[in-house]
Design an enzyme around this catalytic site. Structure first.
Site, PDB file in Angstrom:
ATOM      1  N   LYS A 369       0.813  -1.225   0.000  1.00 55.46           N
ATOM      2  CA  LYS A 369       0.000   0.000   0.000  1.00 55.46           C
ATOM      3  C   LYS A 369       0.842   1.269   0.000  1.00 55.46           C
ATOM      4  O   LYS A 369       0.425   2.295   0.533  1.00 55.46           O
ATOM      5  CB  LYS A 369      -0.982  -0.004   1.178  1.00 55.46           C
ATOM      6  CG  LYS A 369      -1.910  -1.203   1.169  1.00 55.46           C
ATOM      7  CD  LYS A 369      -2.754  -1.320   2.415  1.00 55.46           C
ATOM      8  CE  LYS A 369      -3.579  -2.594   2.376  1.00 55.46           C
ATOM      9  NZ  LYS A 369      -4.333  -2.812   3.618  1.00 55.46           N
ATOM     10  N   ASP A 445      -9.012  -4.998  -1.864  1.00 54.72           N
ATOM     11  CA  ASP A 445      -8.596  -3.949  -0.937  1.00 54.72           C
ATOM     12  C   ASP A 445      -8.296  -2.685  -1.743  1.00 54.72           C
ATOM     13  O   ASP A 445      -7.305  -2.647  -2.486  1.00 54.72           O
ATOM     14  CB  ASP A 445      -7.337  -4.401  -0.188  1.00 54.72           C
ATOM     15  CG  ASP A 445      -6.952  -3.441   0.933  1.00 54.72           C
ATOM     16  OD1 ASP A 445      -7.354  -2.260   0.861  1.00 54.72           O
ATOM     17  OD2 ASP A 445      -6.237  -3.858   1.859  1.00 54.72           O
TER      18      ASP A 445
END
Length: 560
Positions: A369, A445
């Site tokens: 991320k 996600d």
């Protein structure tokens, strides 16, 4: 502050004794506090179980018949049976109590009976315990009002409502109302009804007060690897679905696109520290030694039947060592799976390197991320390349431009322009747009859009300059078709539309790999269409037509 029980509900005062018996619980077995009763029966269960196993082992060793029982063994069997009945009854197995005593079958019980509802008494500051109705029906407004006041006052934690009530929807309703009273802000417009709050408990979202609506459009059919896919895209950006759809059409009428999965492995990189850099280097050499890989892989692979360790890449920074584990994870995205495997290996290494100080199971060398060169170069998740040859006629009639203009724009914008900006993995027009829309629609996600959108778009004139070869190379597409948000009804339906719902029984991992190729193929379509709009000078015109609201926002009142 005194505490006393609220008097029984008047409506139940005249009920017969049989009705009162129906409210008995397993935890009423002894007149002790609940935690002491539970502790007693847990201790009894494990004690007699150990005693019986020990006695039976002795009988087998001495060739004594097992059916010959002493008085102590008979008592132990009865104690074991009683403790099992209690423990099963306590944890909600109603049929056990019904089997033991059909006349005392337990009525539906609301777990909120044990929750404290606060009622402030100005004179003596009394908090009364307010057991709610156990009638099995919906809670009355009076009962919910007491709980709301308790949440607002801080007596009942908002996060505990699901566990206390045993009703996820009711918990969301109460939390929502308590939030509005606490903040003095209205949540009107945020939907509450029509959602399965049970499905997100413990896996997707905590403390829900509603859900956000995102429209889902479809682009396609996308002809990819001789299969047609209708691609769901959840977005609030006008033109995005229409543009991607135009790219899909151009690819389809030109014969389709082809894709290749180059790598498939999720990563996790813990950081450990030693007293010296030499000691950190020693572990690096040990871990990277091919002779040690098999033993480490055996330890790692115990974490899951799908986890298979592929490689370990190490980097030293002074006394600190970063170990980047890469493993296959089946059809799951795999972050939890690889993390469990890494923990197993760290525990194993601790015996040979007792001076190893584990600082964190993630040391950002993964890297998750966050934009990182290690993902751009080494890859993370699925590394995919997708290509297509668009015929000159299609470029002219469908995309409304020409091959030479597209090639020149791609060099100056996606390659040179991105280099001038110091881009890291951003050598594309808008890969992130398509990745985010598909991720939201299919339960991925959304934060992993950061590295999943790493993409370099290449365009080249082929066949004597007549046709256009276009490709996207995406080294870190992180997707799964099981776990997390993929299990929610809406997202599961979108995966089903693509034919990749759930885990593949025939070839574990094939569904998630196919989803990664669909993402890459959709990005190819989106890149092709947007670049064509830019080359033809249509971008502003199309956005003014499809991405502008006709509503007068100055007249929209914001509810307080």
């Amino acid at each position: 502050m005194a505490v006393r029980r609220r008097p029984p509900n008047p409506s139940s005062a005249g009920e017969p004794a049989k009705s009162q018996k129906q409210n008995l619980k397993a935890s009423d077995a002894l007149p002790l506090p609940l935690y002491l009763t539970n502790g007693l029966f847990f201790t009894l269960f494990f004690t007699v179980a150990y005693f019986l196993l020990h006695r039976w082992r002795e009988k087998i060793r001495t060739s004594t018949p097992l059916h010959v029982l002493t008085l102590s063994e008979i008592a132990a069997l009865f104690s074991l049976f009683a403790s099992v009945i209690y423990l099963l009854g306590f944890f909600g197995i109603d049929f056990v109590q019904s089997f033991v005593s059909p006349n005392n079958a337990r009525a539906p019980h609301d777990p909120w009976n044990d929750v404290v509802a606060v009622e402030q008494q100005p004179k003596n500051d009394v908090v009364r315990v307010a057991p709610l109705s156990a009638s099995g029906g919906g809670a009355s407004s009076e009962e919910d009002e007491d709980i709301i006041k308790s949440v607002v006052s801080g007596t009942t934690p908002s996060y505990s409502l699901e566990a206390s009530l045993g009703d996820c929807r009711r918990a969301a309703v109460i939390r929502r109302e308590a939030l509005q009273r606490t903040t003095c802000r209205s949540l009107e417009g945020l939907p509450l009804e029509g959602f399965d709050y049970e499905s997100i408990l413990g896996q997707c979202c905590e403390m829900p007060v509603g859900y956000v609506q995102i429209p889902v459009g479809v682009a396609g059919p996308l002809l990819l690897d001789d299969e047609e896919f209708t691609v769901p895209m959840a977005t609030t950006e006008g033109c995005l679905v229409a543009s991607t759809n135009r790219g899909c059409k151009a690819i389809h009428v030109s014969g389709g696109a082809q894709s290749v999965v180059l790598k498939d492995g999720m990563t996790r990189a813990p950081v450990v520290r030693f007293s010296s850099a030499a000691r950190a280097a020693e572990l690096k050499f040990f871990v990277e030694d091919p002779l040690n890989f098999d033993s480490l892989a055996v330890v790692f692979n115990r974490s899951s039947r799908f986890a298979r360790l592929q490689r370990i890449q190490c980097a030293v920074a002074g006394k600190n060592l970063y170990m980047r584990f890469t493993c296959s994870t089946g059809d799951a995205m795999g972050m939890n799976m690889v993390s469990k495997g890494v923990q197993n290996v760290l525990d194993f290494l601790q015996s040979d390197f007792p001076d190893m100080d584990i600082i964190g199971i993630s040391g950002n060398f993964c890297s998750d991320k966050k934009p990182a060169a290690v993902n751009w170069i080494e890859g993370r998740g699925k590394s995919v390349v997708c290509e297509a040859v668009i015929r000159e006629e299609v470029v002219r009639k469908v995309l409304k431009t020409n091959v030479a203009a597209l090639v020149e724009l791609n060099v100056l914008k996606n390659l040179t322009g991105s280099a001038m900006a110091g881009a890291l993995g951003g050598f594309n027009a808008h890969a992130s747009n398509i990745v985010s829309a598909i991720y939201l629609a299919t339960g991925q996600d959304p934060a992993q859009n950061v590295e999943s959108s790493h993409c370099i778009t290449m365009m080249e004139a082929v066949n004597n300059g007549k046709d256009l070869h276009v490709s996207v190379t995406m080294p870190s597409i992180e997707v799964g078709t099981v776990g997390g948000g993929t299990q929610l009804a809406s997202q599961s339906a979108c995966l089903n539309l693509l034919g990749v719902k759930g885990a593949s029984k025939d070839s574990p991992g094939s569904n998630s790999r196919k989803l990664a190729t669909i993402v890459a193929g959709s990005v190819l379509a989106g890149e092709l269409s947007l670049m064509s709009a830019l080359a033809a000078g249509q971008l502003v015109k199309s956005h003014m037509k499809y991405n502008r609201s006709s509503r007068d926002v100055s007249k929209l009142a914001c509810p307080s």
